[in-house]
Write a protein that holds these residues in place. Structure first.
Motif, mmCIF file in Angstrom:
data_model
loop_
_atom_site.group_PDB
_atom_site.id
_atom_site.type_symbol
_atom_site.label_atom_id
_atom_site.label_comp_id
_atom_site.label_asym_id
_atom_site.label_seq_id
_atom_site.Cartn_x
_atom_site.Cartn_y
_atom_site.Cartn_z
ATOM 1 N N LYS A 181 0.736 -1.299 -0.062
ATOM 2 C CA LYS A 181 -0.043 0.071 -0.072
ATOM 3 C C LYS A 181 0.753 1.132 -0.031
ATOM 4 C CE LYS A 181 -3.636 2.505 2.781
ATOM 5 N NZ LYS A 181 -4.330 2.451 4.009
ATOM 6 N N GLU A 182 1.761 1.155 0.972
ATOM 7 C CA GLU A 182 2.849 2.364 0.950
ATOM 8 C C GLU A 182 3.490 2.676 -0.197
ATOM 9 O OE1 GLU A 182 4.658 5.815 2.697
ATOM 10 O OE2 GLU A 182 2.898 4.636 3.331
ATOM 11 N N TYR A 183 3.933 1.526 -0.899
ATOM 12 C CA TYR A 183 4.591 1.730 -2.331
ATOM 13 C C TYR A 183 3.599 2.356 -3.267
ATOM 14 C CZ TYR A 183 6.906 -0.009 -6.546
ATOM 15 O OH TYR A 183 7.107 0.131 -8.061
ATOM 16 N N ILE A 184 2.458 1.763 -3.517
ATOM 17 C CA ILE A 184 1.657 2.335 -4.450
ATOM 18 C C ILE A 184 1.436 3.887 -4.073
ATOM 19 C CG2 ILE A 184 -0.767 2.471 -5.220
ATOM 20 C CD1 ILE A 184 -0.674 -0.597 -4.674
ATOM 21 N N VAL A 185 1.149 4.347 -2.717
ATOM 22 C CA VAL A 185 1.034 5.617 -2.431
ATOM 23 C C VAL A 185 2.175 6.525 -2.950
ATOM 24 C CG1 VAL A 185 0.447 7.456 -0.524
ATOM 25 C CG2 VAL A 185 -0.773 5.194 -0.803
ATOM 26 N N GLN A 186 3.382 5.990 -2.388
ATOM 27 C CA GLN A 186 4.609 6.709 -2.702
ATOM 28 C C GLN A 186 4.736 6.765 -3.996
ATOM 29 O OE1 GLN A 186 6.496 8.488 -0.535
ATOM 30 N NE2 GLN A 186 4.971 8.069 0.869
ATOM 31 N N SER A 187 4.560 5.831 -4.855
ATOM 32 C CA SER A 187 4.675 5.829 -6.437
ATOM 33 C C SER A 187 3.869 6.933 -7.180
ATOM 34 C CB SER A 187 4.494 4.464 -6.998
ATOM 35 O OG SER A 187 4.637 4.562 -8.266
ATOM 36 N N LEU A 188 2.594 7.048 -6.504
ATOM 37 C CA LEU A 188 1.908 7.894 -7.203
ATOM 38 C C LEU A 188 2.265 9.381 -6.607
ATOM 39 C CD1 LEU A 188 -0.896 8.710 -8.311
ATOM 40 C CD2 LEU A 188 -1.847 8.723 -5.916
ATOM 41 N N LYS A 189 2.707 9.747 -5.692
ATOM 42 C CA LYS A 189 3.307 10.851 -5.264
ATOM 43 C C LYS A 189 4.473 11.371 -5.604
ATOM 44 C CE LYS A 189 0.778 11.349 -0.590
ATOM 45 N NZ LYS A 189 0.988 11.261 0.713
ATOM 46 N N LYS A 190 5.448 10.520 -5.830
ATOM 47 C CA LYS A 190 6.747 10.915 -6.395
ATOM 48 C C LYS A 190 7.299 10.492 -7.806
ATOM 49 C CE LYS A 190 8.626 10.546 -1.504
ATOM 50 N NZ LYS A 190 9.712 9.987 -0.554
ATOM 51 N N GLY A 191 6.574 9.410 -8.007
ATOM 52 C CA GLY A 191 6.855 8.883 -9.594
ATOM 53 C C GLY A 191 6.293 9.567 -10.708
ATOM 54 N N SER A 192 5.111 10.104 -10.328
ATOM 55 C CA SER A 192 4.282 10.675 -11.408
ATOM 56 C C SER A 192 5.053 11.779 -12.011
ATOM 57 C CB SER A 192 2.882 10.907 -10.805
ATOM 58 O OG SER A 192 2.090 11.538 -11.866
ATOM 59 N N ALA A 193 5.253 11.741 -13.422
ATOM 60 C CA ALA A 193 5.766 12.646 -14.145
ATOM 61 C C ALA A 193 4.852 14.133 -14.186
ATOM 62 C CB ALA A 193 5.887 12.360 -15.512
ATOM 63 N N VAL A 194 3.388 13.825 -14.148
ATOM 64 C CA VAL A 194 2.470 14.841 -14.135
ATOM 65 C C VAL A 194 2.490 15.640 -12.893
ATOM 66 C CG1 VAL A 194 0.001 15.471 -14.555
ATOM 67 C CG2 VAL A 194 1.011 13.486 -15.679
ATOM 68 N N VAL A 195 2.695 14.853 -11.650
ATOM 69 C CA VAL A 195 2.713 15.662 -10.464
ATOM 70 C C VAL A 195 3.761 16.479 -10.252
ATOM 71 C CG1 VAL A 195 3.089 15.265 -8.111
ATOM 72 C CG2 VAL A 195 1.526 13.773 -9.165
ATOM 73 N N LYS A 196 5.026 15.912 -10.945
ATOM 74 C CA LYS A 196 6.225 16.836 -10.918
ATOM 75 C C LYS A 196 6.003 18.022 -11.801
ATOM 76 C CE LYS A 196 9.605 12.971 -10.112
ATOM 77 N NZ LYS A 196 10.649 12.309 -10.683
ATOM 78 N N GLU A 197 5.407 17.977 -12.802
ATOM 79 C CA GLU A 197 5.239 19.125 -13.910
ATOM 80 C C GLU A 197 4.227 19.965 -12.970
ATOM 81 O OE1 GLU A 197 3.629 17.855 -17.649
ATOM 82 O OE2 GLU A 197 5.333 16.446 -17.939
ATOM 83 N N ALA A 198 3.179 19.398 -12.371
ATOM 84 C CA ALA A 198 2.308 20.727 -11.755
ATOM 85 C C ALA A 198 3.188 21.288 -10.948
ATOM 86 C CB ALA A 198 1.064 19.772 -10.937
ATOM 87 N N GLU A 199 4.021 20.541 -9.806
ATOM 88 C CA GLU A 199 4.757 21.248 -8.937
ATOM 89 C C GLU A 199 5.584 22.367 -9.580
ATOM 90 O OE1 GLU A 199 6.788 18.155 -6.764
ATOM 91 O OE2 GLU A 199 5.068 17.423 -5.591
ATOM 92 N N SER A 200 6.124 22.021 -10.780
ATOM 93 C CA SER A 200 7.162 23.071 -11.456
ATOM 94 C C SER A 200 6.349 24.063 -11.848
ATOM 95 C CB SER A 200 7.744 22.188 -12.642
ATOM 96 O OG SER A 200 8.422 23.189 -13.452
ATOM 97 N N LEU A 201 5.068 23.856 -12.408
ATOM 98 C CA LEU A 201 4.046 24.873 -12.800
ATOM 99 C C LEU A 201 3.857 25.958 -11.751
ATOM 100 C CD1 LEU A 201 1.564 23.101 -15.327
ATOM 101 C CD2 LEU A 201 3.286 25.003 -15.914
ATOM 102 N N LYS A 202 3.449 25.313 -10.428
ATOM 103 C CA LYS A 202 3.182 26.090 -9.359
ATOM 104 C C LYS A 202 4.476 27.103 -8.927
ATOM 105 C CE LYS A 202 0.240 22.906 -7.063
ATOM 106 N NZ LYS A 202 -0.057 22.014 -5.742
ATOM 107 N N LYS A 203 5.519 26.525 -8.962
ATOM 108 C CA LYS A 203 6.886 27.389 -8.542
ATOM 109 C C LYS A 203 6.871 28.387 -9.723
ATOM 110 C CE LYS A 203 11.774 27.042 -7.785
ATOM 111 N NZ LYS A 203 12.023 28.367 -8.576
ATOM 112 N N LYS A 204 6.643 28.105 -11.083
ATOM 113 C CA LYS A 204 6.818 29.366 -12.288
ATOM 114 C C LYS A 204 5.651 30.424 -11.745
ATOM 115 C CE LYS A 204 8.552 26.619 -16.082
ATOM 116 N NZ LYS A 204 8.299 25.906 -17.411
ATOM 117 N N ILE A 205 4.594 29.965 -11.415
ATOM 118 C CA ILE A 205 3.370 31.020 -11.089
ATOM 119 C C ILE A 205 3.760 31.523 -9.922
ATOM 120 C CG2 ILE A 205 1.073 31.077 -10.482
ATOM 121 C CD1 ILE A 205 0.513 28.647 -11.941
ATOM 122 N N ASP A 206 4.420 31.198 -8.845
ATOM 123 C CA ASP A 206 4.789 31.918 -7.720
ATOM 124 C C ASP A 206 5.984 32.804 -8.300
ATOM 125 O OD1 ASP A 206 3.154 30.508 -6.017
ATOM 126 O OD2 ASP A 206 4.623 29.202 -5.439
#
Length: 315
Positions: free
Chosen positions: A240-265
């Motif tokens: 369960k933990e592996y799946i959750v961490q994979s979703l949070k850290k391994g997703s390219a879309v999530v990383k892109e979203a975080e990058s966009l938030k930084k650019k907006i700031d």
């Protein structure tokens, strides 16, 4: 009248520029209940009044003494001049330094019926009353004094006109930069919304996958509960933990979203920094023209005005 020398025409122009400044500044100051140094230039001159007066003098001369024609000729000449000058200034500086858009029967905010009628009335007053003593005064001045006055006033006028034009151009550059930054923020926010939708879809898929895996593991635990209860439970938690961490850290879309938030700031900080860096020379021209508007850069101009008002109140 058409026998005026060029130096006399120039003196007429400067005199009417000053009269226009007195009229305009007095009117706006009384309306604002505080002194306002009105006009495009810093000094006590408003060129549009000087240009308008010269236009009215030229337009009314052929019909001098015929008041209805003086009214019509002066009205048409001055109104055309106001329209042309207003259009050129907005085209060059991207700001309307006078705007009749809230007046009835206006044309693109450059001219309106009430101002046109005022020009006509002023043309009659100019031809029949105002210009006569001014003409007498200018013609009575010694030629040497005339040339001296023109040279001195012209030097001041040119310096003022150039520095005022630079202020207007600097304001134009600022408005363009602020608008571009705002558009970049909006574009990044749109991209972020798209990424959020993609993340939501991935979360739904992962949730279904997790539920299926948990169901399988629960069935496996149930069948082997007696012998391997603790071992299988720990394995289940690890999966369960592996799946959750994979979703949070391994997703390219999530990383892109975080990058966009930084650019907006970063873009918002840059936008605010540009506004905060406003100094008096950058926006002094707006103090002289509080009613200035801009169709293309409306939001940016309003941000600048709002910041100016805050600085004024904090003094």
């Amino acid at each position: 009248m058409y026998s005026y020398q060029i130096v006399e025409w120039i003196l007429f122009f400067y005199i009417y520029c000053v009269f226009g400044w007195i009229f305009e500044s007095t009117y706006v100051s009384l309306k604002s209940k505080k002194f306002v140094n009105r006009g495009f230039m810093k000094g006590p001159m408003i060129p549009i009044y000087g240009e308008g007066a010269i236009m009215m003098v030229i337009a009314t001369y052929p019909v001098r003494g015929n008041i209805p024609l003086e009214f019509v000729m002066g009205m048409v000449g001055a109104t055309l001049l106001e329209f042309v000058v207003g259009a050129i200034m907005e085209y060059v500086f991207k700001v309307k330094y006078w705007d009749y858009s809230n007046q009835p029967f206006n044309v693109k905010g450059y001219i309106c019926l009430s101002s046109t009628i005022c020009w006509g009335v002023l043309s009659v007053l100019l031809a029949e009353l105002i210009h006569i003593p001014i003409e007498r005064f200018v013609l009575s001045i010694n030629d040497t004094v005339q040339y001296g006055l023109v040279l001195c006033v012209s030097a001041l006028f040119v310096f003022d006109a150039v520095t005022s034009a630079k202020e207007a151009w600097d304001l134009r550059i600022l408005l363009v930069a602020l608008t571009k930054a705002k558009e970049e923020i909006v574009a990044l926010q749109h991209q972020l919304e798209v990424k959020k939708d993609q993340i939501a879809e991935q979360l739904t898929d992962k949730k279904e996958e997790l539920v299926e895996q948990l169901t399988d593991y629960k069935e496996e635990i149930t069948s082997q509960l007696v012998d391997k209860k603790e071992e299988l439970f720990e394995d289940l938690q690890a999966k369960k933990e592996y799946i959750v961490q994979s979703l949070k850290k391994g997703s390219a879309v999530v990383k892109e979203a975080e990058s966009l938030k930084k650019k907006i700031d970063d873009e918002r900080k840059r936008y605010q920094a540009m506004v905060e860096k406003l100094s008096l020379p950058n926006v002094r021209i707006l103090r002289r023209n509080p009613g200035a508007t801009s169709k293309k850069f409306y939001e940016a101009l309003e941000s600048v005005k709002e910041h100016l008002e805050i600085k004024r109140k904090n003094k």
